[in-house]
Design an enzyme around this catalytic site. Structure first.
Site, PDB file in Angstrom:
ATOM      1  N   ILE A 117       0.801  -1.163  -0.035  1.00 37.21           N
ATOM      2  CA  ILE A 117       0.093  -0.086  -0.159  1.00 37.21           C
ATOM      3  C   ILE A 117       0.933   1.394  -0.145  1.00 37.21           C
ATOM      4  O   ILE A 117       1.976   1.147   0.818  1.00 37.21           O
ATOM      5  CB  ILE A 117      -1.201   0.095   1.256  1.00 37.21           C
ATOM      6  CG1 ILE A 117      -1.869   1.299   1.106  1.00 37.21           C
ATOM      7  CG2 ILE A 117      -0.354  -0.481   2.523  1.00 37.21           C
ATOM      8  CD1 ILE A 117      -3.152   1.274   2.002  1.00 37.21           C
ATOM      9  N   GLU A 151       2.599  -7.579   6.633  1.00 33.55           N
ATOM     10  CA  GLU A 151       3.931  -7.299   7.531  1.00 33.55           C
ATOM     11  C   GLU A 151       4.380  -5.759   7.336  1.00 33.55           C
ATOM     12  O   GLU A 151       3.867  -5.250   6.310  1.00 33.55           O
ATOM     13  CB  GLU A 151       5.335  -7.841   6.995  1.00 33.55           C
ATOM     14  CG  GLU A 151       5.065  -9.586   7.223  1.00 33.55           C
ATOM     15  CD  GLU A 151       4.388 -10.345   6.218  1.00 33.55           C
ATOM     16  OE1 GLU A 151       4.065  -9.803   5.213  1.00 33.55           O
ATOM     17  OE2 GLU A 151       4.199 -11.567   6.434  1.00 33.55           O
ATOM     18  N   ASN A 156       8.217   1.737  10.928  1.00 34.07           N
ATOM     19  CA  ASN A 156       7.074   2.506  10.057  1.00 34.07           C
ATOM     20  C   ASN A 156       5.907   2.932  11.115  1.00 34.07           C
ATOM     21  O   ASN A 156       5.018   2.134  10.973  1.00 34.07           O
ATOM     22  CB  ASN A 156       6.819   1.483   8.892  1.00 34.07           C
ATOM     23  CG  ASN A 156       5.944   2.328   7.756  1.00 34.07           C
ATOM     24  OD1 ASN A 156       5.719   3.669   8.022  1.00 34.07           O
ATOM     25  ND2 ASN A 156       5.688   1.935   6.794  1.00 34.07           N
ATOM     26  N   TYR A 163      -2.748   1.135  10.431  1.00 28.66           N
ATOM     27  CA  TYR A 163      -3.397  -0.162  10.636  1.00 28.66           C
ATOM     28  C   TYR A 163      -3.911  -0.382  11.924  1.00 28.66           C
ATOM     29  O   TYR A 163      -4.848  -0.969  11.980  1.00 28.66           O
ATOM     30  CB  TYR A 163      -1.978  -1.048  10.421  1.00 28.66           C
ATOM     31  CG  TYR A 163      -1.567  -0.785   9.102  1.00 28.66           C
ATOM     32  CD1 TYR A 163      -2.178  -0.677   7.889  1.00 28.66           C
ATOM     33  CD2 TYR A 163      -0.005  -1.251   9.075  1.00 28.66           C
ATOM     34  CE1 TYR A 163      -1.436  -0.710   6.829  1.00 28.66           C
ATOM     35  CE2 TYR A 163       0.656  -1.069   7.779  1.00 28.66           C
ATOM     36  CZ  TYR A 163      -0.090  -1.014   6.928  1.00 28.66           C
ATOM     37  OH  TYR A 163       0.501  -0.937   5.352  1.00 28.66           O
TER      38      TYR A 163
HETATM   39  C1  LIG Z   1       1.602   4.557   5.083  1.00 31.53           C
HETATM   40  C2  LIG Z   1       0.771   5.419   4.082  1.00 31.53           C
HETATM   41  C3  LIG Z   1       0.163   4.517   2.784  1.00 31.53           C
HETATM   42  C4  LIG Z   1      -0.403   6.325   4.727  1.00 31.53           C
HETATM   43  O1  LIG Z   1      -1.062   6.940   3.580  1.00 31.53           O
HETATM   44  P1  LIG Z   1      -1.436   8.549   3.888  1.00 31.53           P
HETATM   45  O2  LIG Z   1      -2.547   8.742   2.769  1.00 31.53           O
HETATM   46  O3  LIG Z   1      -0.525   9.502   4.170  1.00 31.53           O
HETATM   47  O4  LIG Z   1      -2.522   8.446   5.373  1.00 31.53           O
HETATM   48  P2  LIG Z   1      -3.675   8.755   5.651  1.00 31.53           P
HETATM   49  O5  LIG Z   1      -3.705  10.392   5.220  1.00 31.53           O
HETATM   50  O6  LIG Z   1      -4.977   8.186   5.242  1.00 31.53           O
HETATM   51  O7  LIG Z   1      -3.735   8.664   7.238  1.00 31.53           O
HETATM   52  C5  LIG Z   1      -4.478   7.575   7.949  1.00 31.53           C
HETATM   53  C6  LIG Z   1      -3.941   7.418   9.286  1.00 31.53           C
HETATM   54  O8  LIG Z   1      -2.453   6.870   9.365  1.00 31.53           O
HETATM   55  C7  LIG Z   1      -2.042   7.733  10.417  1.00 31.53           C
HETATM   56  N1  LIG Z   1      -1.172   8.647   9.802  1.00 31.53           N
HETATM   57  C8  LIG Z   1      -0.930   9.147   8.433  1.00 31.53           C
HETATM   58  N2  LIG Z   1       0.207  10.033   8.498  1.00 31.53           N
HETATM   59  C9  LIG Z   1       0.599  10.121   9.678  1.00 31.53           C
HETATM   60  C10 LIG Z   1       1.706  10.981  10.288  1.00 31.53           C
HETATM   61  N3  LIG Z   1       2.471  11.796   9.434  1.00 31.53           N
HETATM   62  N4  LIG Z   1       2.216  10.967  11.506  1.00 31.53           N
HETATM   63  C11 LIG Z   1       1.521   9.698  12.348  1.00 31.53           C
HETATM   64  N5  LIG Z   1       0.457   9.122  11.742  1.00 31.53           N
HETATM   65  C12 LIG Z   1      -0.070   9.359  10.588  1.00 31.53           C
HETATM   66  C13 LIG Z   1      -2.687   8.017  11.110  1.00 31.53           C
HETATM   67  O9  LIG Z   1      -3.413   7.267  12.148  1.00 31.53           O
HETATM   68  C14 LIG Z   1      -3.889   8.587  10.141  1.00 31.53           C
HETATM   69  O10 LIG Z   1      -5.386   8.641  10.762  1.00 31.53           O
HETATM   70  P3  LIG Z   1      -5.889  10.040  11.152  1.00 31.53           P
HETATM   71  O11 LIG Z   1      -5.823  10.998   9.900  1.00 31.53           O
HETATM   72  O12 LIG Z   1      -7.301   9.846  11.610  1.00 31.53           O
HETATM   73  O13 LIG Z   1      -4.875  10.601  12.221  1.00 31.53           O
HETATM   74  C15 LIG Z   1       1.830   6.676   3.411  1.00 31.53           C
HETATM   75  O14 LIG Z   1       2.469   7.231   4.598  1.00 31.53           O
HETATM   76  C16 LIG Z   1       2.824   5.770   2.551  1.00 31.53           C
HETATM   77  O15 LIG Z   1       2.550   5.629   1.218  1.00 31.53           O
HETATM   78  N6  LIG Z   1       3.868   5.525   3.045  1.00 31.53           N
HETATM   79  C17 LIG Z   1       5.116   4.990   2.450  1.00 31.53           C
HETATM   80  C18 LIG Z   1       4.582   3.473   1.962  1.00 31.53           C
HETATM   81  C19 LIG Z   1       4.472   2.599   3.268  1.00 31.53           C
HETATM   82  O16 LIG Z   1       5.026   2.637   4.217  1.00 31.53           O
HETATM   83  N7  LIG Z   1       3.512   1.866   3.038  1.00 31.53           N
HETATM   84  C20 LIG Z   1       3.109   0.852   3.963  1.00 31.53           C
HETATM   85  C21 LIG Z   1       3.815  -0.535   4.179  1.00 31.53           C
HETATM   86  S1  LIG Z   1       3.482  -1.625   5.108  1.00 31.53           S
END
Ligand SMILES: CC(C)(COP(=O)(O)OP(=O)(O)OC[C@H]1O[C@@H](n2cnc3c(N)ncnc32)[C@H](O)[C@@H]1OP(=O)(O)O)[C@@H](O)C(=O)NCCC(=O)NCCS
Length: 219
Positions: A117, A151, A156, A163
């Site tokens: 993701i 995983e 992270n 999650y």
């Molecule tokens: C993990 C990832 C997919 C999250 O996507 P995103 O669009 O930024 O996340 P969202 O805006 O939907 O946030 C959802 C939740 O994630 C957490 N979150 C998102 N950004 C965060 C930050 N900067 N700090 C802490 N928590 C965070 C929060 O719980 C958030 O919920 P909330 O908005 O109610 O606080 C993104 O950071 C990413 O692509 N990371 C790199 C790839 C990766 O690590 N993938 C996972 C592999 S296991």
């Protein structure tokens, strides 16, 4: 404006690769995605795009809340899945806005294993990772999965927070799982997703997420 989640098709792979390289230290090669799409019958991969109001490709009247529920969208999704092995999409790919995120999983009996993701760094923190995750839950629910697993790197925190918000909890560790730096992986599992409590939580989270996506300005 409308965010739309579509099944990933072969013609998306190059662009997914570009977003993936922004997301991961050790991205999958394009050949891995092509193999998943062509040969893995239990895989489901999705991509996320943002369609502006005047887009020619977006189905008229579609909103984040009804992408999955209106019969036309359901039919289009079904057709896209059917045509996926041939790399055909139901809209002209030249009309499509850029891919902002992607996700995938394997559906195995009563389990669904999230394999990837990712959201482009320029649009993170807007609920799009959550939107992708909710779609994976929807797909897993449709085939009768009881629980989802994945995983995640122990370092992270951002992904782990996402999650945990959806009931994933740590149930083990895979030592030195990541070959690029030898980092351990947490193995996380959800609660039973077919229980009424979870179904209610997911519906409520989806409602709040749709409101947020409608409210917040697009990239
Ligand atoms: C993990 C990832 C997919 C999250 O996507 P995103 O669009 O930024 O996340 P969202 O805006 O939907 O946030 C959802 C939740 O994630 C957490 N979150 C998102 N950004 C965060 C930050 N900067 N700090 C802490 N928590 C965070 C929060 O719980 C958030 O919920 P909330 O908005 O109610 O606080 C993104 O950071 C990413 O692509 N990371 C790199 C790839 C990766 O690590 N993938 C996972 C592999 S296991």
């Amino acid at each position: 404006m409308t965010y739309i989640v579509q099944p990933m098709v072969l013609e998306d792979v190059e662009e997914v690769g570009r977003v993936e390289r922004e997301c991961f230290a050790a991205p999958w090669p394009a050949s891995a995605y092509r193999r998943e799409l062509r040969e893995n019958t239990v895989s489901r991969y999705i991509v996320l795009r943002h369609f502006p109001d005047d887009s020619r490709a977006v189905p008229s009247g579609t909103t984040p809340a009804d992408v999955d529920s209106d019969p036309l969208s359901q039919m289009k999704r079904a057709v896209s899945h059917l045509l996926r092995p041939f790399g055909v999409r139901d809209a002209d790919s030249r009309d499509l806005p850029p891919i902002l995120g992607f996700a995938g999983m394997w559906l195995m009996f009563d389990e669904a294993h999230i394999t990837t993701i990712g959201v482009s760094p320029r649009v993170r923190g807007k609920g799009l990772g959550e939107l992708l995750l909710v779609h994976l839950f929807d797909e897993a629910g449709k085939i009768g999965a009881h629980r989802l697993t994945l995983e995640v790197r122990v370092s992270n925190d951002v992904a782990q927070r996402l999650y945990r918000k959806y009931t994933f909890r740590e149930e083990g560790v895979r030592k030195r799982y990541y070959s690029d730096n030898g980092e351990d992986a947490l193995i996380m599992w959800t609660e039973r997703i077919d229980r009424p409590e979870f179904v209610g939580m997911l519906a409520e989270s989806r409602r709040r997420l749709d409101q947020r996506l409608m409210r917040e300005a697009p990239p």
